[in-house]
Design an enzyme around this catalytic site. Structure first.
Site, PDB file in Angstrom:
ATOM      1  N   HIS A  50     -32.788  35.188  -5.860  1.00 34.46           N
ATOM      2  CA  HIS A  50     -32.650  33.831  -6.098  1.00 34.46           C
ATOM      3  C   HIS A  50     -33.902  33.090  -6.276  1.00 34.46           C
ATOM      4  O   HIS A  50     -34.634  32.852  -5.123  1.00 34.46           O
ATOM      5  CB  HIS A  50     -31.580  33.119  -5.371  1.00 34.46           C
ATOM      6  CG  HIS A  50     -30.899  31.841  -5.926  1.00 34.46           C
ATOM      7  ND1 HIS A  50     -31.697  30.763  -6.282  1.00 34.46           N
ATOM      8  CD2 HIS A  50     -29.628  31.575  -6.347  1.00 34.46           C
ATOM      9  CE1 HIS A  50     -30.700  29.786  -6.873  1.00 34.46           C
ATOM     10  NE2 HIS A  50     -29.454  30.561  -6.884  1.00 34.46           N
ATOM     11  N   ARG A  75     -32.267  23.942 -12.292  1.00 31.73           N
ATOM     12  CA  ARG A  75     -32.865  24.701 -13.512  1.00 31.73           C
ATOM     13  C   ARG A  75     -32.199  24.499 -14.638  1.00 31.73           C
ATOM     14  O   ARG A  75     -32.760  24.127 -15.758  1.00 31.73           O
ATOM     15  CB  ARG A  75     -33.162  26.174 -13.085  1.00 31.73           C
ATOM     16  CG  ARG A  75     -34.595  26.375 -12.249  1.00 31.73           C
ATOM     17  CD  ARG A  75     -34.890  27.442 -11.839  1.00 31.73           C
ATOM     18  NE  ARG A  75     -33.775  28.366 -11.272  1.00 31.73           N
ATOM     19  CZ  ARG A  75     -33.290  29.294 -11.912  1.00 31.73           C
ATOM     20  NH1 ARG A  75     -33.563  29.735 -13.302  1.00 31.73           N
ATOM     21  NH2 ARG A  75     -32.374  30.096 -11.512  1.00 31.73           N
TER      22      ARG A  75
END
Ligand SMILES: Cc1cc2nc3c(=O)[nH]c(=O)nc-3n(C[C@H](O)[C@H](O)[C@H](O)COP(=O)(O)OP(=O)(O)OC[C@H]3O[C@@H](n4cnc5c(N)ncnc54)[C@H](O)[C@@H]3O)c2cc1C
Length: 570
Positions: A238, A260
């Site tokens: 991740h 994000r």
């Protein structure tokens, strides 16, 4: 040393989504059965299902379909998933989510019209992720645990499984050897069916997200008992693990993908964005692409004080960030960072193992009596797991395993264990209590460094063979190293030693499988073989304890590369 002994018709190792669903389904199918759930921690309080933030993928909406969920899973997995396993995942996820809501009592977020709210997750062509805010796992685990507590299901808490024991002729499983962590005594549980559901967990990497109780014990036991593991090179990273220094366990924990997605920027140590130079989607590229770009920047030395990178959200407006990412803002504040208006140090973090024990769609393995489900199993996700398919996997196949075991034991008797195998397992576990004490922490640091630097986000032949040599050396050194404290009750150093032994064995399997796959696919990237191989001849790795890796062709039982099950696209 003679262990205590007891019998249970069905024995379940692990109390995450897979283990608890298996217990409930087996009990529903045959309430008269003796069912035992054995777990390294406390039931309902450990493992990663509890940590699920984002949610659960399921094709519920009228505009969505199981075919679409299936195609996303196969394409996301770069054509390596076993298609029958993936089909079972997407079709039975619908039953499981209804069972979670209507029978087990979970509350998921809803739309104003009363339908279940489903949010967007990366890599999917439809918004199909069911959730309860960003605490979905706690909701699922609390309800599952309550239901297990309310039934006549035995619990062995703080019991660590240390060996799967076969019959003397090796034809079937006879039971499992445990250490009762509260006393340090051994216990052998004879069972007619055993489920392996200890949840894998890539905690051999310096930065990782899974809970500390997960140290690949199940996979190490499976190797030792002679089973093959598939797709072991596929470890998912991740991109945004929190980097708050070595003194805190918060380092490595996930800052969610939505940051994000909402427009957050990743900055180098020089405080400039670097993602646009790597991918047209910049920070919104897939996990593997972003993690690779970050690792490359870190290797160039463009790093923060702790050796990572920054995530910056302030340009979206601190108020908006505080409102939309309350939990994340608080998590960062606990570690001294201002997510809403400042910079937070992050690093890619090992999150999930797509690899695991080879199994069939009814959760059987090649060893009669042994079943597998959840993150201990391999083949459902192929080269990449879609966010939201992890908890679907553990609950779907946990339930399948419960049903299968209840059916299986109708014609099965208890089997006698191989006593020599029990003695050998006890001797292995006892070794650190009599060997001269050494520095386990130093061995762990070497393991972290080896896996992070050479078998992590970027791999190549030279680094992999150095890693293998280092893992062999670590294994030998661990075998010579004892623990200082030799009291048996709650001896955490002893359990640390056992954790390290499992992690080294499984690290070796990851490294050997990574060396065998001479191409780059999904989560596996080889600097010396940067191209994806031909999809038509896709093969998966299958590895055994002696390090033999076989490449086995993927059977395209439902769809071939270049085709689709979606009618409108055909
Ligand atoms: C931070 C985080 C966030 C995540 N978010 C999502 C998400 O949003 N959506 C999603 O789909 N997936 C998510 N995942 C992945 C998901 O949590 C897992 O795929 C899934 O829950 C695994 O379920 P499991 O039952 O196989 O294992 P777990 O739930 O991890 O349970 C494993 C059990 O085995 C026990 N155990 C381990 N070793 C032994 C032993 N030797 N003896 C006895 N017991 C043992 C453990 O104590 C534990 O009870 C996330 C994972 C993490 C770490």
């Amino acid at each position: 040393m003679v262990p205590q002994a007891r019998d249970s018709d069905i024995l379940i190792l692990g109390a995450g989504g897979a283990g608890l669903f298996a217990a409930l389904h087996a009990h529903k199918a045959a309430p008269e059965l003796g069912i035992t759930v054995a777990v390294k921690g406390l039931l309902g309080k450990c493992g990663c299902t509890r940590m699920v933030q984002g949610g659960y993928n399921v094709a519920l909406a009228a505009e969505d379909s199981v075919e679409r969920h299936f195609m996303d899973t196969i394409e996301g997995g770069k054509w390596l998933p076993d298609q029958e396993l993936a089909w079972k995942l997407v079709t039975l996820a619908i039953e499981r989510i209804h069972e979670l809501e209507n029978e087990l009592g979970c509350f998921f977020d809803r739309n104003p019209d009363g339908t279940i709210h489903q949010k967007a997750f990366a890599g999917q062509s439809f918004d199909r992720t069911v959730h309860k805010g960003d605490l979905t796992g706690i909701e699922i685990m609390n309800r599952l645990a309550e239901q297990v507590w309310a039934r006549r299901i035995q619990r062995l808490e703080e019991h660590r499984a240390v060996e799967l024991i076969k019959t003397a002729d090796g034809d079937a499983i006879a039971g499992v050897l445990f250490i009762d962590m509260r006393t340090g005594d051994y216990l052998f549980v004879r069972a007619r069916a055993v489920l392996l559901a200890t949840g894998g967990g890539p905690t051999m990497y310096r930065y990782h997200t899974p809970s500390g109780d997960k140290t690949c014990d199940g996979l190490a036991m499976a190797l030792r008992v002679g089973l093959a593991l598939r797709d072991m090179e596929m470890v998912q990273f991740h991109p945004t693990g929190l980097l708050a220094g070595a003194h805190t366990r918060m380092t490595g924990t996930v800052l969610e993908e939505g940051l994000r997605g909402a427009g957050g920027f990743l900055l180098g140590g020089n405080k400039e964005r670097f993602m646009p130079a790597y991918d047209a989607k910049a920070e919104r590229a897939t996990r593997d692409v972003v993690s690779r770009a970050m690792f490359t920047e870190m290797r160039k030395g463009n790093t923060t004080p702790h050796g990572g990178l920054y995530i910056s959200m302030g340009h979206l407006g601190p108020e908006r960030v505080r409102r939309e990412f309350k939990g994340m803002v608080e998590r960062c504040a606990d570690c001294g960072f201002d997510l809403a208006g400042g910079l937070v140090e992050v690093v890619p973090t090992a999150h999930y193992m797509m690899g695991g024990v080879e199994f069939a769609a009814d959760c059987t393995t090649v060893l009669p009596g042994l079943f597998v489900a959840g993150e201990d199993s391999g083949g459902v996700h192929g080269a990449n797991r879609l966010g939201g398919n992890g908890v679907a996997n553990s609950t779907v196949f946990g339930a399948v395993a419960g049903d299968s075991m209840a059916r299986f034991i109708k014609k099965e008797k208890f089997r006698e264990p191989d006593r020599r195998a029990i003695d050998a397992a006890i001797a292995r576990c006892e070794r650190p209590l009599s060997a001269p004490s050494g520095d386990l922490e130093a061995l762990r640091e070497r393991l972290y460094d080896t896996m992070w630097e050479r078998v992590g986000i970027l791999r190549e032949a030279g680094g992999l063979s150095q890693a293998l040599a280092e893992l062999d050396a670590l294994d030998a050194e661990l075998a010579r190293t004892g623990v200082i404290d030799t009291t048996r009750a709650f001896n955490l150093s002893w359990h640390d030693w056992l954790n390290l032994q499992s992690l080294v064995a499984v690290s070796r399997a990851i490294t050997q499988a990574a060396a065998a796959r001479q191409e780059s696919r999904g989560a596996h990237y080889r600097g010396d073989f940067p191209h994806t191989g031909a999809l038509e001849t896709s093969a998966y790795t299958s590895i055994r304890a002696d390090g033999t890796v076989t490449m086995k062709p993927v059977a395209f039982t439902r769809v071939r590369p270049g085709q689709t099950l979606l009618k409108h696209a055909a």
